[in-house]
Write an enzyme that holds these catalytic residues in place. Sequence first.
Site, PDB file in Angstrom:
ATOM      1  N   LYS A   1      -0.160  -5.281   9.028  1.00  7.92           N
ATOM      2  CA  LYS A   1      -1.333  -4.549   9.511  1.00  7.92           C
ATOM      3  C   LYS A   1      -2.455  -4.618   8.491  1.00  7.92           C
ATOM      4  O   LYS A   1      -2.332  -4.104   7.388  1.00  7.92           O
ATOM      5  CB  LYS A   1      -1.003  -3.080   9.760  1.00  7.92           C
ATOM      6  CG  LYS A   1      -2.188  -2.339  10.400  1.00  7.92           C
ATOM      7  CD  LYS A   1      -2.074  -0.824  10.332  1.00  7.92           C
ATOM      8  CE  LYS A   1      -2.815  -0.220   9.166  1.00  7.92           C
ATOM      9  NZ  LYS A   1      -4.273  -0.283   9.252  1.00  7.92           N
TER      10      LYS A   1
ATOM     11  N   GLU B   1       2.304  -1.156  -4.208  1.00  6.46           N
ATOM     12  CA  GLU B   1       1.322  -1.538  -5.231  1.00  6.46           C
ATOM     13  C   GLU B   1       0.158  -0.582  -5.060  1.00  6.46           C
ATOM     14  O   GLU B   1      -0.575  -0.664  -4.083  1.00  6.46           O
ATOM     15  CB  GLU B   1       0.926  -3.010  -5.022  1.00  6.46           C
ATOM     16  CG  GLU B   1       0.453  -3.668  -6.287  1.00  6.46           C
ATOM     17  CD  GLU B   1      -1.013  -3.421  -6.525  1.00  6.46           C
ATOM     18  OE1 GLU B   1      -1.328  -2.419  -7.216  1.00  6.46           O
ATOM     19  OE2 GLU B   1      -1.829  -4.191  -6.037  1.00  6.46           O
TER      20      GLU B   1
ATOM     21  N   CYS C   1      -7.722  -2.260  -7.726  1.00  8.02           N
ATOM     22  CA  CYS C   1      -6.754  -1.274  -8.210  1.00  8.02           C
ATOM     23  C   CYS C   1      -6.556  -1.384  -9.715  1.00  8.02           C
ATOM     24  O   CYS C   1      -6.293  -0.400 -10.385  1.00  8.02           O
ATOM     25  CB  CYS C   1      -5.437  -1.434  -7.483  1.00  8.02           C
ATOM     26  SG  CYS C   1      -4.915  -3.142  -7.379  1.00  8.02           S
TER      27      CYS C   1
ATOM     28  N   GLU D   1      -8.871   7.926 -10.070  1.00  6.19           N
ATOM     29  CA  GLU D   1      -9.341   6.612  -9.646  1.00  6.19           C
ATOM     30  C   GLU D   1     -10.547   6.784  -8.712  1.00  6.19           C
ATOM     31  O   GLU D   1     -10.476   7.500  -7.713  1.00  6.19           O
ATOM     32  CB  GLU D   1      -8.214   5.874  -8.912  1.00  6.19           C
ATOM     33  CG  GLU D   1      -8.586   4.458  -8.529  1.00  6.19           C
ATOM     34  CD  GLU D   1      -7.439   3.703  -7.869  1.00  6.19           C
ATOM     35  OE1 GLU D   1      -6.692   4.314  -7.091  1.00  6.19           O
ATOM     36  OE2 GLU D   1      -7.301   2.497  -8.134  1.00  6.19           O
TER      37      GLU D   1
END
Lengths: 484, 293, 308
Positions: free
Chosen positions: A189, A263, A297, A394
């Site tokens: 997806k 991840e 990331c 983040e």
Amino acid sequence: MAKEKNISWDYSPAPENTSHVKVKERYELYIDGKFVKPESAKYFDTVSPSTGKKLASIAYGNEKDVDKAVKAARNAYVNIWSKMSGAERGKYIYRIARLMQERARELSVIESMDSGKAIRESRDVDVPLACNHFFYYAGWADKLEYAFPNRKVESLGVAGQIIPWNFPILMAAWKIAPALATGNTIVIKPAETTPLTAMKLAEIIHDSGLPAGVVNVVTGYGDTGAAIVNHNDVDKIAFTGSTGVGKIIQKAIAGTKKKATLELGGKSANIILEDAPLDQAVEGIINGIFFNQGHVCCAGSRLLVQESVADKVIRKLKRRMETLVVGDPLDKNTDVGAINSKEQLDIIKKYVSIGLEEGATMHQISCNIPKNGYFFAPTIFTDVAQSSTIVKEEIFGPVLTVQTFRTVDEAIQKANNSEYGLAAGVWTDKGSRIFNLTTKLNAGVIWANTYNKFDPASPFGGYKESGFGREGGLHGLNAYVKLR
Amino acid sequence: MERLEVLKTYKIYIGGKFPRTESGRYYTPENKKGEQLGNICLASRKDVRNAVVAARKAFGGWAERSAFNRSQILYRIAEMLEGRKAQFIDELIFQGVSHKEANSEVEMSIDRLIYYAGWCDKINQVMGSVNPVSSSHFNFSVTEPTGVVGVVPDGSSSLIGLISLVAPVIASGNTCVVLSSEAMPLCSITFAEALATSDVPGGVVNILTGMRNEMLQPLATHMDVNAMAYAGNKTEEIKMLDESSALNLKRINKYQENWMNRDMQDLYFITDFCEVKTTWHPIENIGGATSNY
Amino acid sequence: MNRDKGMRKDFFFDPSNSPVVDKVGVEERVSRFQKRSIKKESKLQGLKMILNMIDLTTLEGKDTEGKVKQMCFKAKHLHDSYPGLPTVAAVCVYPSMVKTAKLAVRGSGVKVASVSTAFPSGQAPLEVKLTDTKFAVESGADEIDMVISRGRFLKGDYNFVYDEIAAIKNACGKARLKVILETGELVTLDDVRKASDIAIHAGADFIKTSTGKISPAATLQVTYTMLEAIRDYYDETGIMIGMKPAGGISNSKLALHNLVMVKEVLGSMWLSNEWFRFGASSLANDVLMQILKTETGIYQSGDYFSID
């Protein structure tokens, strides 16, 4: 200083040619080797973040569609893919790689249109790396026994893969290539804001003649992803995305036999020591945080710079930032493209206002930012502390925090003082010092005197809350096999 | 006149010391014959916490020992076990294991330690890699220990189940907190005594006795525990472990092995508790000089 | 601008403090410059700037007055059929040809640069180098292109190199001094940077990559490294130093990428022939052809552009 006159010499617009690119009005689901309408009969829009304009309608897959896809994948696994020799599997993967290469420019242009990333990056980084990833893993398909000494290697079955919007086609490649090489079938997806290149990849896979059902692409939102995660007949979940969603997935599959690789997020430190090649370090800082608008990331979002060179580095950094071209992702001179979505832009703005409220000093580049679409000026914050929100959390945008340190120990402590552990950068001219730092930093990827480098042969993945499992390289095979 | 035997006090093992549980509680497990094994510490949540603190404190030093040194220390543990062989066998028999089985369990435990001792300085030679990236960079991957590991043997054995998990966990440089077998705790404490005299730094292995259902949850949910080694098949426990992973992305490794099988040992038990770290560095390419000069 | 004529008083300069340079990082940075797409108006403007920055050069043993005069004519009349073109910045010749050149370019604004100091090897005593320089200056040279003593540099004799440059600067009088590092002989970018710092601190008005006699010459990597040295010196002192890549820049694209680099590293202030030059002999015609192509859309032939 009479001679100091400024000559104005600006780059004229250099838009990438889009005439050869075909985007259909509507994209269906790719299930069992066919492009099929969604059970829900619902479609959603994917828009260009640089203009806000609709690019195409995308099928909204629901639980039933996911079920169909999983069934197709299971069927293909049992009857075809698991029976095929590794060598033959490899040849299909090579073929996909070649077809991608042939259509590389088209993929790059569509990627930039749909995601907002600069064409320079989609053309020179994302798409070539994606092709190379297929090439790399194709070669593994018939050599798996060499990767796991003393064990017999078996595939897992049906892999459910959920990928993010920051590197749409590259992440699709990172997921699909190793899963195919190891003999698994796939339900993947793509992210709801960036489905187009995944659908183009579905076309390529279709054209490659890969047996029906081996790769199924189901577009949709979070609930579509949840349907994959919760499906009983999925053997493996591979997810790249936020740590928040990663934890939800981990919880959802608790107590099941599903194997997972996650991840997730990061808040990686980029450490500049006083003896570093400073001009290249500045370039590394720029690459570290402004690459892909900071939607990375492993972005080097926390700059740690030794006090003795801090002023110099910040001065050089600010000057270098001024040369960044922010604007149309399809312009070949654009360095920083559009923020991927309105939602993400709002998140970035929220963090910036928190930074200001907490007393940090903000510096943004002075160039004009396009009025339409979602853009955000490259930004750095000084006067921050380890406890500042913008240092801890983040942001996933072009926002850098700058802290100073005095000793190497202090740098290591500050770098490791995070729930994350994805990546780190180290800049110093002294070899023995590099190894001291690289050994002690808790991160899965360490860039010494460089930053944000990727290669199919190089394992990628994090420590601590940045997730588990590796993607890329020999170690990336581990995510899709069981050992006997 | 017959000499009065001196009974042993079994205590828990935290940070290289043998404290009693902070709770002051104890339990008295019995063998199949109904004989009391002793007054065993009933460790509490706080002991779990203290043990994790000790393990964390020991982690950096243990991980940074040279692999060769860790190898020697693991070998030294085996030597210490060999010296106490009779004691372990007695304890196993006392806990209900037949003489023959006790003997082979102890021998297997010792041999397994030696097996893993030999791995310490070879893990990275087999599992590490130099990755041929396309750009002008030197790129290599090494395995590093994950950190603090919660070790939960299945409890059906007193010694071999524990050794089979602890040895691979510490071989790469992890430290651990071990929950000893509830019903057969004696060997774990004797093992601790062997550790204390075998150059293993305090805190590398911490051993708690007590009720598994009391200790497992605080251990599994502890935010400073990086991984769990779980042997067993209890559905509820496995679900709880998996869910606890959602707190801090703890690595959960579950096993259902017969540890008395001589082959039930290999490198992959070690790498289950390792992280792969990949390092990049530029390679300068200057002038026309090539390596074929 | 308070600059000492001749020896500058940089008491705290220590070449061992020169920054280190990571070559792979430089290559990556340079590739970013090369990816800038210069089209349409910005290309035309850039090409005209390039023409105006060229030091049209002849430095051959077989040079004669006749050859020099012809080159000087070209310097003034690049392509008369296309009006509005600038002249080149200067002509660059050996000392023996300075008088001829000076006469030939008189009134055109084109400067005369002369190589000196036992060009290209520099293997001569200081006395000879001073005499060489003075001769060129007295013959009318506006600019002196000296070479550093690469042997002494590689030997680590940085003070010698520094003192020599300072002495030549002294002998230059009003002429601007370009210091040629001959980077092809220095090899590493660390040494390029160190030699740049020495030259700048010793009194160079310009630093220049190469003599044109050694390959590689003005690579983008080398030029970039030297630009960063100029940038750092400007940050410290506020004094602008000029830059001249020379040798190997034979086409417009490479020259444009040099301009991109100047703009992004030093800023637009440096985008004039006061501060940036190209040492080249065949570049001018390629630029002219590109200008014509950009204006007309038609690809050009060399036969329509005069040589030398």
